[in-house]
Design a protein around this motif. Structure first.
Motif, PDB file in Angstrom:
ATOM      1  N   LEU A 171      18.596  63.040  55.471  1.00  0.00           N
ATOM      2  CA  LEU A 171      17.644  64.170  55.942  1.00  0.00           C
ATOM      3  C   LEU A 171      17.234  63.279  56.924  1.00  0.00           C
ATOM      4  O   LEU A 171      18.437  64.317  57.842  1.00  0.00           O
ATOM      5  N   SER A 172      17.480  62.239  57.169  1.00  0.00           N
ATOM      6  CA  SER A 172      16.856  61.260  58.352  1.00  0.00           C
ATOM      7  C   SER A 172      18.252  60.664  59.203  1.00  0.00           C
ATOM      8  O   SER A 172      18.485  59.985  59.922  1.00  0.00           O
ATOM      9  N   GLY A 173      19.775  60.651  58.195  1.00  0.00           N
ATOM     10  CA  GLY A 173      20.687  60.253  58.979  1.00  0.00           C
ATOM     11  C   GLY A 173      21.207  58.728  58.973  1.00  0.00           C
ATOM     12  O   GLY A 173      21.215  58.206  60.073  1.00  0.00           O
ATOM     13  N   ARG A 174      20.253  57.981  58.566  1.00  0.00           N
ATOM     14  CA  ARG A 174      19.477  56.755  57.730  1.00  0.00           C
ATOM     15  C   ARG A 174      20.395  55.971  56.880  1.00  0.00           C
ATOM     16  O   ARG A 174      20.723  56.108  55.818  1.00  0.00           O
ATOM     17  N   VAL A 175      21.119  54.251  57.250  1.00  0.00           N
ATOM     18  CA  VAL A 175      21.526  54.676  56.509  1.00  0.00           C
ATOM     19  C   VAL A 175      21.449  53.603  55.152  1.00  0.00           C
ATOM     20  O   VAL A 175      20.335  52.111  55.976  1.00  0.00           O
ATOM     21  N   ILE A 176      21.781  53.112  54.358  1.00  0.00           N
ATOM     22  CA  ILE A 176      20.904  52.149  52.975  1.00  0.00           C
ATOM     23  C   ILE A 176      21.091  50.590  53.620  1.00  0.00           C
ATOM     24  O   ILE A 176      19.820  49.899  53.595  1.00  0.00           O
ATOM     25  N   ASP A 177      22.354  50.737  53.951  1.00  0.00           N
ATOM     26  CA  ASP A 177      23.121  48.694  54.516  1.00  0.00           C
ATOM     27  C   ASP A 177      22.168  49.004  55.502  1.00  0.00           C
ATOM     28  O   ASP A 177      21.457  47.540  55.947  1.00  0.00           O
TER      29      ASP A 177
END
Length: 497
Positions: A171-177
């Protein structure tokens, strides 16, 4: 339902999509409501008005909307974090009251301000404290899926394990790494296995004011959990629209998606809608900056940054003059311009309600005027169908207002439009202003009686040629925001623009 090609911007896909209800004509709409530990401010007004307008327009199109907006009265900790003091409990300690007294006090004041802004009440307004069993059951379901873990009476969502199954951060375009590498090393300072994990249930210290028994001991629910529990209870595990401010996109809404997927193996929502932020004179609103303005301060003009008071309908109109996804900057100049625009619209509404079709067989139809009116009506609907673009819709309403004013002054004859087009013009303008945009006339019955009396005295003074009295009455009414209009066949009034 009316045939419209409604498109809305889906934050999840980052594009406009055709709106298709899951089970038409029914639509499920969930919006994150306030955490009730302080008076409502400008940041509360924008999502309230944005999604009230969404609700109104969907209803206008013939959908049957179930609008659910929650009240957060537990679990929202300072800094939107998993550690720290509950915002409501902290306020309760400061004021030496019970937390539920604080929650009730500010829920009531929120309702008062939302009513002044003429927002429709939600169909259901659940409170987090009223849904503790549902939240506990949700935690148990996530634990059963193996996507959560318990530590010392607290339960945390295992974000990395979840990410192996379903990407986290869509949703937010965040990448977990990047989230992992960008967060501070919390080893020895946190119970979490990973910094990206979030609390589903928190163990309560003995002095904690708000706590409930659970399978993991006395505690309280995590902030993100309540919306998943309440939206799924009242709208199902898969519903149409979830709305809220852009500041809630991460982590709050991202966590809702994760929780819903963890339990049900599917996204909980088809369309995610987010209104943009508000700035004050170009700066982000904040108490530390001295530009934090509550709605009551706006309505009463009681703030150092305000040159005057601004009525609730002026605020509503101003918010609608910008597209909900654009940044909105409050300033005295912008609000004063909005005040003038609102009064022009309301003056037009008064005229529209008074105009009657006057047929005349000797008057030929003015095809050019008819085409202009038809075009403006279609354009107003196209604007709303294009991701609820109220800003453009208002522009087209002003084109219709020109025609209404021209008929009022006699420059345009209603007969030249034909009865069908005349009725369509009046009906469309009225429905847009009142039903869709939710703008109302801010005048009491006492003011009605006062105006009627003053205009009677004005007429009598004018007939008697007592022009000093005429000027005195005119000046007095102007001081109260009303303008006297001497018409050919009557004396009328309008709001001073």
């Amino acid at each position: 339902m009316k045939s419209h090609n409604l498109k809305l911007y889906n934050t999840l896909s980052r594009q406009k999509e055709d709106f298709q209800a899951i089970n038409p004509p029914f639509v499920g709409l969930y919006v994150c409501g306030p955490t009730v530990y302080g008076d409502a401010h400008l940041g509360h007004a924008r999502p309230a008005i944005t999604f009230d307008t969404v609700n109104r327009y969907l209803t206008h199109l013939g959908f049957r909307v179930r609008y659910v907006r929650n009240i957060t009265d537990v679990g929202h900790l300072q800094g939107d974090a998993d550690e720290g003091e509950d915002k409501i409990a902290k306020k309760a300690k400061l004021e030496q009251l019970e937390p539920m007294e604080i929650a009730q006090q500010y829920t009531d004041s929120y309702h008062r301000d939302m009513a002044l802004l003429n927002t429709w009440k939600p169909n259901i307004e659940p409170r987090a404290t009223g849904h503790i069993p549902e939240q506990i059951a949700l935690v148990e379901a996530i634990l059963k899926e193996g996507l959560a873990y318990e530590v010392n009476g607290s339960v945390y969502f295992d974000t990395l394990k979840y990410n192996e199954r379903t990407p986290y951060g869509r949703l937010s375009g965040r990448v977990i790494d990047e989230l992992m590498s960008g967060s501070r090393d919390l080893d020895g300072q946190s119970e979490k296995r990973n910094s990206v994990d979030f609390a589903l249930w928190k163990n309560a210290a003995p002095e904690h004011l708000m706590k409930w028994d659970s399978p993991w001991g006395m505690g309280f629910p995590g902030w993100h959990l309540e919306c998943t529990a309440m939206s799924s209870k009242y709208l199902g595990t898969h519903f149409d629209i979830h709305g809220g401010g852009m500041d809630l996109m991460f982590p709050h809404h991202e966590c809702e998606i994760a929780q819903g997927n963890a339990c049900n193996h599917k996204d909980p929502v088809n369309y995610w809608m987010h209104n943009n932020m508000i700035t004050i004179n170009g700066q982000k609103m904040g108490k530390s900056l001295g530009n934090f303005i509550t709605l009551q301060e706006l309505f009463q003009g009681k703030h150092d940054l305000l040159e005057q008071a601004y009525s609730p309908m002026t605020i509503r109109y101003f918010i609608l003059t910008a597209h909900y996804r654009s940044t909105l900057d409050f300033s005295n100049d912008a609000l004063q311009a909005a005040q003038k625009g609102y009064k022009k619209i309301i003056n037009g509404l008064r005229i529209a309600r008074e105009l009657k079709f006057e047929g005349n067989a000797d008057v030929t139809l003015d095809e050019d005027q008819i085409r202009q009116i038809e075009s403006s009506i279609q354009s107003a609907y196209r604007a709303m169908d294009d991701d609820f673009n109220t800003a453009q819709a208002i522009g087209h309403l002003f084109n219709l207002l020109k025609k209404i004013n021209s008929m009022f002054t006699g420059q345009l004859q209603s007969a030249s439009l034909g009865e069908t087009v005349f009725n369509k013009l009046i009906e469309t303008f009225t429905k847009f202003v009142v039903d869709i945009l939710g703008l109302t006339e801010e005048k009491s019955d006492v003011q009605d009686q006062m105006l009627e009396l003053m205009l009677k005295l004005y007429s009598e003074a004018k007939t008697a040629r007592n022009y000093d009295k005429v000027d005195q009455i005119r000046a007095g009414l102007k001081g109260m925001g009303f303008v006297v209009k001497d018409m050919k066949d009557k004396i009328d009034w309008a709001y001073e623009e």
